[in-house]
Design a protein around this motif. Structure first.
Motif, PDB file in Angstrom:
ATOM      1  N   ARG A  12       0.833  -1.209   0.000  1.00 64.19           N
ATOM      2  CA  ARG A  12       0.000   0.000   0.000  1.00 64.19           C
ATOM      3  C   ARG A  12       0.867   1.258   0.000  1.00 64.19           C
ATOM      4  O   ARG A  12       0.537   2.257  -0.655  1.00 64.19           O
ATOM      5  CB  ARG A  12      -0.913   0.027   1.225  1.00 64.19           C
ATOM      6  CG  ARG A  12      -2.133  -0.877   1.166  1.00 64.19           C
ATOM      7  CD  ARG A  12      -2.911  -0.768   2.476  1.00 64.19           C
ATOM      8  NE  ARG A  12      -3.284   0.617   2.767  1.00 64.19           N
ATOM      9  CZ  ARG A  12      -3.388   1.118   4.001  1.00 64.19           C
ATOM     10  NH1 ARG A  12      -3.126   0.365   5.065  1.00 64.19           N
ATOM     11  NH2 ARG A  12      -3.742   2.375   4.177  1.00 64.19           N
ATOM     12  N   ALA A  13       1.977   1.214   0.737  1.00 69.43           N
ATOM     13  CA  ALA A  13       2.871   2.369   0.791  1.00 69.43           C
ATOM     14  C   ALA A  13       3.477   2.672  -0.574  1.00 69.43           C
ATOM     15  O   ALA A  13       3.588   3.836  -0.984  1.00 69.43           O
ATOM     16  CB  ALA A  13       3.980   2.117   1.814  1.00 69.43           C
ATOM     17  N   LEU A  14       3.865   1.630  -1.303  1.00 67.15           N
ATOM     18  CA  LEU A  14       4.370   1.828  -2.662  1.00 67.15           C
ATOM     19  C   LEU A  14       3.284   2.415  -3.557  1.00 67.15           C
ATOM     20  O   LEU A  14       3.536   3.350  -4.336  1.00 67.15           O
ATOM     21  CB  LEU A  14       4.863   0.503  -3.233  1.00 67.15           C
ATOM     22  CG  LEU A  14       6.132  -0.093  -2.643  1.00 67.15           C
ATOM     23  CD1 LEU A  14       6.388  -1.481  -3.229  1.00 67.15           C
ATOM     24  CD2 LEU A  14       7.337   0.813  -2.898  1.00 67.15           C
ATOM     25  N   ALA A  15       2.071   1.894  -3.450  1.00 72.32           N
ATOM     26  CA  ALA A  15       0.965   2.378  -4.269  1.00 72.32           C
ATOM     27  C   ALA A  15       0.659   3.841  -3.959  1.00 72.32           C
ATOM     28  O   ALA A  15       0.374   4.632  -4.871  1.00 72.32           O
ATOM     29  CB  ALA A  15      -0.271   1.507  -4.049  1.00 72.32           C
ATOM     30  N   TRP A  16       0.715   4.204  -2.678  1.00 72.44           N
ATOM     31  CA  TRP A  16       0.445   5.595  -2.298  1.00 72.44           C
ATOM     32  C   TRP A  16       1.459   6.526  -2.959  1.00 72.44           C
ATOM     33  O   TRP A  16       1.104   7.584  -3.486  1.00 72.44           O
ATOM     34  CB  TRP A  16       0.507   5.744  -0.781  1.00 72.44           C
ATOM     35  CG  TRP A  16       0.104   7.112  -0.289  1.00 72.44           C
ATOM     36  CD1 TRP A  16      -1.113   7.500   0.155  1.00 72.44           C
ATOM     37  CD2 TRP A  16       0.961   8.274  -0.198  1.00 72.44           C
ATOM     38  NE1 TRP A  16      -1.102   8.827   0.516  1.00 72.44           N
ATOM     39  CE2 TRP A  16       0.168   9.324   0.304  1.00 72.44           C
ATOM     40  CE3 TRP A  16       2.293   8.530  -0.497  1.00 72.44           C
ATOM     41  CZ2 TRP A  16       0.668  10.605   0.524  1.00 72.44           C
ATOM     42  CZ3 TRP A  16       2.800   9.816  -0.290  1.00 72.44           C
ATOM     43  CH2 TRP A  16       1.999  10.822   0.213  1.00 72.44           C
ATOM     44  N   ASN A  17       2.710   6.139  -2.930  1.00 74.51           N
ATOM     45  CA  ASN A  17       3.734   6.998  -3.516  1.00 74.51           C
ATOM     46  C   ASN A  17       3.626   7.085  -5.032  1.00 74.51           C
ATOM     47  O   ASN A  17       3.900   8.144  -5.613  1.00 74.51           O
ATOM     48  CB  ASN A  17       5.127   6.518  -3.086  1.00 74.51           C
ATOM     49  CG  ASN A  17       5.530   7.067  -1.734  1.00 74.51           C
ATOM     50  OD1 ASN A  17       5.951   8.211  -1.611  1.00 74.51           O
ATOM     51  ND2 ASN A  17       5.378   6.251  -0.698  1.00 74.51           N
ATOM     52  N   LEU A  18       3.200   6.013  -5.658  1.00 77.51           N
ATOM     53  CA  LEU A  18       2.949   6.080  -7.100  1.00 77.51           C
ATOM     54  C   LEU A  18       1.806   7.041  -7.405  1.00 77.51           C
ATOM     55  O   LEU A  18       1.875   7.834  -8.347  1.00 77.51           O
ATOM     56  CB  LEU A  18       2.625   4.685  -7.640  1.00 77.51           C
ATOM     57  CG  LEU A  18       3.807   3.738  -7.844  1.00 77.51           C
ATOM     58  CD1 LEU A  18       3.307   2.339  -8.193  1.00 77.51           C
ATOM     59  CD2 LEU A  18       4.729   4.266  -8.950  1.00 77.51           C
ATOM     60  N   ALA A  19       0.765   6.994  -6.589  1.00 73.77           N
ATOM     61  CA  ALA A  19      -0.396   7.856  -6.809  1.00 73.77           C
ATOM     62  C   ALA A  19      -0.074   9.324  -6.563  1.00 73.77           C
ATOM     63  O   ALA A  19      -0.739  10.209  -7.126  1.00 73.77           O
ATOM     64  CB  ALA A  19      -1.549   7.417  -5.912  1.00 73.77           C
ATOM     65  N   HIS A  20       0.939   9.598  -5.731  1.00 74.60           N
ATOM     66  CA  HIS A  20       1.254  10.977  -5.362  1.00 74.60           C
ATOM     67  C   HIS A  20       2.586  11.447  -5.949  1.00 74.60           C
ATOM     68  O   HIS A  20       3.156  12.436  -5.484  1.00 74.60           O
ATOM     69  CB  HIS A  20       1.294  11.110  -3.835  1.00 74.60           C
ATOM     70  CG  HIS A  20      -0.041  10.957  -3.175  1.00 74.60           C
ATOM     71  ND1 HIS A  20      -0.626   9.724  -2.925  1.00 74.60           N
ATOM     72  CD2 HIS A  20      -0.924  11.883  -2.718  1.00 74.60           C
ATOM     73  CE1 HIS A  20      -1.787   9.904  -2.346  1.00 74.60           C
ATOM     74  NE2 HIS A  20      -2.001  11.187  -2.208  1.00 74.60           N
ATOM     75  N   TRP A  21       3.048  10.796  -7.010  1.00 79.40           N
ATOM     76  CA  TRP A  21       4.378  11.117  -7.501  1.00 79.40           C
ATOM     77  C   TRP A  21       4.478  12.532  -8.069  1.00 79.40           C
ATOM     78  O   TRP A  21       5.516  13.181  -7.967  1.00 79.40           O
ATOM     79  CB  TRP A  21       4.836  10.082  -8.538  1.00 79.40           C
ATOM     80  CG  TRP A  21       4.124  10.137  -9.864  1.00 79.40           C
ATOM     81  CD1 TRP A  21       2.989   9.481 -10.203  1.00 79.40           C
ATOM     82  CD2 TRP A  21       4.525  10.862 -11.030  1.00 79.40           C
ATOM     83  NE1 TRP A  21       2.634   9.755 -11.505  1.00 79.40           N
ATOM     84  CE2 TRP A  21       3.564  10.605 -12.033  1.00 79.40           C
ATOM     85  CE3 TRP A  21       5.589  11.724 -11.332  1.00 79.40           C
ATOM     86  CZ2 TRP A  21       3.632  11.166 -13.306  1.00 79.40           C
ATOM     87  CZ3 TRP A  21       5.668  12.289 -12.599  1.00 79.40           C
ATOM     88  CH2 TRP A  21       4.694  12.010 -13.570  1.00 79.40           C
ATOM     89  N   ARG A  22       3.388  13.051  -8.637  1.00 79.45           N
ATOM     90  CA  ARG A  22       3.438  14.418  -9.165  1.00 79.45           C
ATOM     91  C   ARG A  22       3.642  15.442  -8.045  1.00 79.45           C
ATOM     92  O   ARG A  22       4.473  16.353  -8.151  1.00 79.45           O
ATOM     93  CB  ARG A  22       2.164  14.743  -9.941  1.00 79.45           C
ATOM     94  CG  ARG A  22       2.057  14.038 -11.281  1.00 79.45           C
ATOM     95  CD  ARG A  22       0.799  14.488 -12.028  1.00 79.45           C
ATOM     96  NE  ARG A  22       0.617  13.763 -13.271  1.00 79.45           N
ATOM     97  CZ  ARG A  22       1.189  14.112 -14.425  1.00 79.45           C
ATOM     98  NH1 ARG A  22       1.972  15.181 -14.491  1.00 79.45           N
ATOM     99  NH2 ARG A  22       0.965  13.392 -15.505  1.00 79.45           N
ATOM    100  N   ALA A  23       2.859  15.290  -6.980  1.00 76.94           N
ATOM    101  CA  ALA A  23       2.987  16.215  -5.848  1.00 76.94           C
ATOM    102  C   ALA A  23       4.369  16.098  -5.207  1.00 76.94           C
ATOM    103  O   ALA A  23       4.994  17.112  -4.860  1.00 76.94           O
ATOM    104  CB  ALA A  23       1.899  15.933  -4.818  1.00 76.94           C
ATOM    105  N   THR A  24       4.861  14.873  -5.068  1.00 80.03           N
ATOM    106  CA  THR A  24       6.191  14.675  -4.498  1.00 80.03           C
ATOM    107  C   THR A  24       7.259  15.290  -5.401  1.00 80.03           C
ATOM    108  O   THR A  24       8.211  15.913  -4.918  1.00 80.03           O
ATOM    109  CB  THR A  24       6.477  13.183  -4.290  1.00 80.03           C
ATOM    110  OG1 THR A  24       5.448  12.605  -3.465  1.00 80.03           O
ATOM    111  CG2 THR A  24       7.826  12.961  -3.627  1.00 80.03           C
ATOM    112  N   GLY A  25       7.086  15.140  -6.711  1.00 80.48           N
ATOM    113  CA  GLY A  25       8.040  15.725  -7.657  1.00 80.48           C
ATOM    114  C   GLY A  25       8.099  17.236  -7.551  1.00 80.48           C
ATOM    115  O   GLY A  25       9.172  17.843  -7.633  1.00 80.48           O
TER     116      GLY A  25
END
Length: 350
Positions: free
Chosen positions: A281-294
């Motif tokens: 789930r943690a990996l999936a969350w980061n994939l879903a939020h990669w634009r904001a993290t970028g």
């Protein structure tokens, strides 16, 4: 108000959830701190106990320097940021409700920041209240692909230990220069539980603000001797947050191999150790939020004043912590049995 607003240079921010007795004790200790008066903001994550009533009863004794604000239960990072935004003082002391500071803690910590403009944050020894001769943390270390741990956790308190620069400080008791914390982006409010202090410390180092521990600053941490097993939801937040931190903060040339090492570690961890679903789930969350993290990453790297090589050199240069968590919420330590706490299950970080 008998103390002028100009005399107050430190605002203490206490996040809490269902810890009325702890907050009362903390306020009592803070009122007895040596030196100039402190201002305090209690940020309540929607407690269902008598915290609000208790604070209201304490406010007259603080002569206008004690504020209480209630908010939605979004975790400690959000609560600390709310307090940081409300503070008007040059220094802010992040103080968990289960902490007891030594009587001169604030005075000594302020002297550290006053004496060295390059310092962005200062802390010291956090020891276990059930065994004050044993260390909970003396600052924190960061592995080269994102794992993090408290320095000297579980070890005996050593007299004569030197002050030292660290990558991060446990925010149970940490005095920051408010402007430095704001420049670094404050706490990441998506970090509902765990790694918010590691992340902020790393970013303060990146922006050129030193983070330091001093042995004279001693705080007692009122936790149960038994660490307890980490709930799957806590595992999710640990894994989610450290990957987000790695993606946001890692220097450009290091990112491909640091990320590769982290993903390889995660794959092995998923295969060998339960619980597995929270880690996925943690990996999936980061994939879903990669634009904001970028977007956050670009902003952070644009402010870089210190290389990751210099920052990681503040630690031991390890990839892994010296002692594994082993599925627990924190690393265990030897300690005598104490009576069970009335608030078992309550946690001001949730």
């Amino acid at each position: 108000m008998s103390q002028s607003a100009e005399a107050v240079r430190v605002t203490v921010v206490i996040p809490t959830f269902n810890r009325c007795a702890d907050v009362r004790r903390a306020l009592g200790v803070l009122r007895e701190q040596a030196g100039p008066p402190l201002a305090v903001i209690v940020v309540d994550n929607s407690s269902t106990d008598d915290t609000g009533v208790m604070v209201a009863g304490e406010q007259p004794a603080w002569e206008g320097r004690l504020r209480y604000v209630r908010k939605a239960p979004q975790g400690p990072a959000s609560a600390r940021n709310l307090g940081l935004g409300m503070a008007c003082t040059p220094y802010v002391l992040f103080h968990d409700s289960d902490i007891e500071l030594a009587s001169d803690w604030a005075l000594r910590a302020v002297a550290q920041l006053d004496g060295d403009p390059s310092l962005g944050a200062v802390g010291g020894y956090i020891v276990y209240a059930f065994d004050p001769g044993r260390v909970n943390a003396y600052g924190g270390d960061l592995g080269w692909f994102g794992l993090a741990w408290d320095v000297d956790e579980g070890k005996p308190l050593r007299p004569g230990t030197a002050a030292a620069d660290r990558v991060w400080i446990n925010c149970s008791a940490m005095l920051v220069r408010r402007a430095a914390a704001v420049q670094a982006g404050a706490f990441d409010e998506t970090f509902f539980y765990g790694f918010e202090d590691t992340d902020l410390g790393w970013r303060m180092c990146i922006t050129g603000h030193r983070v330091r521990v001093v042995p004279e600053l001693v705080a007692r941490h009122n936790v149960d001797p038994s660490p307890g097993q980490a709930h799957p939801e806590i595992v999710f937040h640990y894994c989610k947050n450290r990957l987000r931190m790695l993606l946001r903060n890692t220097q450009g040339h290091r990112l491909p191999w640091a990320l590769g090492a982290y993903l390889a570690y995660t794959l092995v961890d998923v295969l060998l150790r339960a619980p597995r679903l929270p880690k996925l789930r943690a990996l999936a969350w980061n994939l879903a939020h990669w634009r904001a993290t970028g977007s956050l990453r670009r902003s952070m790297q644009a402010q870089r004043a210190t290389s990751d090589r210099q920052i990681l050199a503040l630690g031991e240069g390890r990839a892994f912590p010296p002692t594994r968590l082993g599925g627990q919420r924190r690393r265990g330590t030897e300690g005598g049995a104490v009576p069970a706490r009335e608030r078992v299950g309550a946690d001001d970080r949730v």
